[in-house]
Design an enzyme around this catalytic site. Structure first.
Site, short mmCIF file in Angstrom:
data_model
loop_
_atom_site.label_atom_id
_atom_site.label_comp_id
_atom_site.label_asym_id
_atom_site.label_seq_id
_atom_site.Cartn_x
_atom_site.Cartn_y
_atom_site.Cartn_z
N GLU A 118 46.55 -138.71 36.29
CA GLU A 118 46.87 -139.67 35.24
C GLU A 118 48.37 -139.70 34.99
O GLU A 118 48.99 -138.63 34.92
CB GLU A 118 46.12 -139.32 33.94
CG GLU A 118 44.62 -139.43 34.09
CD GLU A 118 43.85 -139.13 32.81
OE1 GLU A 118 44.49 -138.92 31.75
OE2 GLU A 118 42.61 -139.12 32.85
N HIS A 148 42.43 -143.62 29.43
CA HIS A 148 42.18 -142.40 28.67
C HIS A 148 42.30 -142.65 27.16
O HIS A 148 43.04 -141.96 26.45
CB HIS A 148 43.14 -141.29 29.09
CG HIS A 148 42.59 -139.91 28.80
ND1 HIS A 148 42.88 -138.82 29.58
CD2 HIS A 148 41.78 -139.46 27.81
CE1 HIS A 148 42.28 -137.73 29.09
NE2 HIS A 148 41.61 -138.11 28.00
N ARG A 176 36.42 -135.28 31.75
CA ARG A 176 37.63 -134.95 32.51
C ARG A 176 37.52 -135.60 33.88
O ARG A 176 36.46 -135.58 34.51
CB ARG A 176 37.80 -133.43 32.65
CG ARG A 176 38.36 -132.77 31.40
CD ARG A 176 39.81 -133.21 31.14
NE ARG A 176 40.42 -132.55 30.01
CZ ARG A 176 40.52 -133.09 28.80
NH1 ARG A 176 40.00 -134.29 28.57
NH2 ARG A 176 41.13 -132.44 27.82
#
Length: 318
Positions: free
Chosen positions: A260, A279, A231
């Site tokens: 993000e 990601h 994370r």
């Protein structure tokens, strides 16, 4: 009959493709691509299958809801306090990322030591010149924050390259594939000091937020390379940027970020010692296939009244 709703843009139709007869007879499965689409039916829902982004206000409409299963391993986007208040069971898909994320970690380390960016730039410029200095993974130390299933898939791959593998977890329990396990504040300090590569696979919780800040980064070797695929907010991003700019650590491979998408004005975009990906470390064409195995085993258990696997402790968030 158990009413199972999937609410996700992810194509989950393969989930029920191979159900045995007893599941088909006892479970009614409906897939909705949005909460808005599912809204007229929420009162009927007993089991929810989600990719992780759920709002409390429409969960409140699901009076019959007993169990939520997250298609990801991370559950930090779910309203954990609300689920606890309602007594709703939560399970996750821990194990679904082991193959692809362990390969991602190895690819990042190999790109770094073999200077892949430099050679790609040479190729694009059509330049044949003296080779830049490269390095090896052999006899380097890899320190992994979190020793769950992804870490347990990374460790043997790293060992195959002749690396020493050390890990950090909350309990200090020994884990197969690791040469050493550390725990506690002193253990974290020791891991950071010893490691040539530090990989964070920690879940997003109140306890892990900004666990790695500037004082922690200063403990690392100036030649160390940091990889974050857990994370984003486990690492304090402004401190990391400073450490990379100032040469406190040598470089970083980042797949997750505090915000993000990564904001366009972030200095991370322009740093030569950073590899960025959006990601995607958990992406795989076999994702749903693997998630289906995990979920369907639990669905059988649920229908039969048995204890479910991959249960998330709502207080800790994992």
């Amino acid at each position: 009959m158990t009413k199972l709703f999937a609410i996700t843009r992810m194509d989950v139709s393969p989930i029920a493709a191979d159900w045995p007869k007893e599941l088909r007879q006892s479970v009614r499965f409906q897939w909705f691509k949005s909460a808005e689409e599912a809204a007229p039916h929420l009162a009927e829902m007993e089991v929810l299958l989600t990719s992780g982004n759920v709002r409390t206000e429409w969960l409140a409409e699901a009076a019959r809801l007993k169990w939520v299963h997250c298609l990801s391993a991370g559950v930090d986007r779910l309203p954990l306090d609300y689920l606890k208040q309602r007594g709703i069971l939560l399970t996750n898909s821990s194990g679904v990322h082991s193959v692809q994320m362990s390969e991602y970690a190895m690819s990042m380390m190999l790109q770094w030591v073999r200077r892949s960016r430099v050679f790609m730039e040479m190729q694009q410029a059509r330049q044949w010149r003296g080779a830049p200095t490269t390095d090896e993974l052999y006899e380097k130390t890899i320190g992994i924050l979190g020793t769950g299933q992804i870490a347990q898939a990374v460790a043997p791959k790293a060992r195959a390259f002749g690396m020493r593998t050390i890990g950090y977890n909350r309990s200090g329990a020994t884990t197969e594939g690791f040469d050493q396990i550390y725990s506690g504040e002193n253990g974290l300090i020791q891991l950071l000091k010893e490691s040539d590569f530090v990989i964070s696979i920690l879940p997003g919780t109140k306890q892990t937020r900004h666990l790695i800040d500037l004082p922690k980064l200063k403990l690392m070797k100036p030649t160390a390379f940091l990889i974050n695929m857990g994370r984003g907010y486990v690492i304090k991003e402004d401190d990391l940027i400073h450490a990379l700019q100032a040469g406190i650590i040598a470089g970083a491979g980042l797949d997750v970020f505090e915000q993000e998408p990564l904001r366009e004005d972030s200095p991370l975009w322009e740093l030569d010692n950073v590899y960025l990906t959006p990601h995607i470390s958990g992406n795989s064409p076999k994702y749903i296939e693997r998630a289906a195995v995990i979920f369907n085993e639990n669905l059988k258990r649920y229908v039969n009244g048995d204890t479910l696997r991959n249960k998330v402790e709502l207080d800790s968030g994992y």
